[in-house]
Motif scaffolding. Structure first.
Motif, short mmCIF file in Angstrom:
data_model
loop_
_atom_site.label_atom_id
_atom_site.label_comp_id
_atom_site.label_asym_id
_atom_site.label_seq_id
_atom_site.Cartn_x
_atom_site.Cartn_y
_atom_site.Cartn_z
N TYR A 152 34.32 -21.61 -17.29
CA TYR A 152 33.43 -20.74 -16.63
C TYR A 152 34.08 -19.31 -16.89
O TYR A 152 35.13 -18.85 -16.41
CB TYR A 152 33.44 -20.92 -15.04
N TRP A 188 23.78 -25.36 -14.23
CA TRP A 188 24.40 -24.00 -13.88
C TRP A 188 23.60 -22.94 -13.71
O TRP A 188 23.67 -22.28 -12.54
CB TRP A 188 25.49 -23.78 -14.86
N THR A 233 29.09 -16.33 -18.11
CA THR A 233 28.38 -16.20 -16.98
C THR A 233 28.54 -14.67 -16.54
O THR A 233 29.42 -14.23 -16.29
CB THR A 233 29.01 -17.04 -15.82
N HIS A 266 29.53 -28.64 -9.75
CA HIS A 266 28.96 -28.52 -11.07
C HIS A 266 30.04 -29.01 -12.22
O HIS A 266 29.66 -29.88 -13.20
CB HIS A 266 28.66 -27.04 -11.75
#
Length: 276
Positions: A152, A188, A233, A266
């Motif tokens: 991430y 996501w 992200t 997730h």
């Protein structure tokens, strides 16, 4: 937290030790509370700027802060594996290739009064090299242990500079295997869209709307590790006033608290699907 050399950090990873460390030169931190198949990264969280460079820099401290990603480390602070930059991207940018990591101009403005001396560049580029040595060791260990890994890759962006409506969250996916991982990307995106923010801040999450995921951190890992998915992200800077340089800690806390459960959920789904 221990202060460790690059070799010291890597040998701890290879021995599967848990530890909290800052690199010897204070350029990045890494904590491993437990070995799990996911990693959080905040490469642009840093704001440190070497004192030798102050007088030569044309950008103000505020201009540097404006282009950094403050608080992105704190949004994922509770997760077991977290690597984060401590230095400002104005010294060297961990999300660009080594050839482009030291800026001459930044966001349309010349950065240095006098061109940087080669030895100054070398100091910065060594930090960039060291960071990626550790990233390589870390992802190698996770893939070796679990077969797969998900990263991430947390960023933020200045939403007020856009002249159109932009999403609260943007996922950049143009450099990942969408055929293989598309379902996980969409999952996501849905999770991010479900996060509730205080003060009635609007919640939207889109894919490749403002940024496409062209960063070096994503590309380096994707190119070197065949079973690792990196999710670039980006949160719009709704958690601060980007013009007044004020952070809103309650918004950061809301994101952090909800990601405490949403993110591992997730990651678990990803691991279950791809571990074989």
């Amino acid at each position: 937290m221990e202060r460790l050399s690059i070799d010291g950090i890597i040998s701890k990873i290879e021995a599967e030790e848990t530890f909290h460390a800052v690199s010897e030169d204070y350029s990045f931190t890494l904590k491993i509370d437990k070995y799990v198949p996911y990693v959080c990264g905040a490469v642009h969280d840093g704001h440190q700027f070497r004192k030798e460079l102050w007088k030569n820099c044309l950008h103000t401290e505020y201009e540097r802060w404006y282009e950094e990603d403050p608080e992105t480390k704190n949004m994922v602070i509770s997760h077991p594996i977290l690597i984060a930059g401590c230095d400002s991207r104005f010294e060297y940018d961990l999300n660009r290739t080594p050839e482009e990591a030291v800026f001459e101009t930044a966001w349309g403005k010349q950065l240095w009064k006098q061109p940087l001396a080669e030895e100054e560049k070398e100091i910065s580029l060594q930090k960039h090299t060291n960071f990626y040595k550790v990233v390589h060791a870390l992802i190698s260990k996770i893939e070796e242990k679990f077969g797969v890994c998900i990263v991430y890759d947390m960023h933020s962006y200045n939403w007020k500079r856009w002249d159109r409506e932009v999403p609260t969250w943007n996922l950049g996916t143009s450099n990942i295997d969408n055929e293989r991982f598309g379902e996980q990307v969409e999952l996501w995106r849905e999770i991010l869209a479900s996060i509730k923010l205080p003060h009635g801040i609007k919640q939207t999450a889109k894919i490749n709307d403002t940024f496409q995921g062209n960063g070096y951190f994503l590309k380096y890992i994707t190119n070197n590790f065949k079973n690792t998915l990196v999710l670039a992200t980006e949160i719009a800077k709704v958690y601060c006033d980007e013009y007044k340089q004020i952070n809103y800690p309650e918004v950061v806390a809301a994101v952090e608290q909800q990601l405490q459960s949403l993110l591992p959920k997730h990651a678990k789904e990803f691991y279950t699907k791809f571990k074989n």
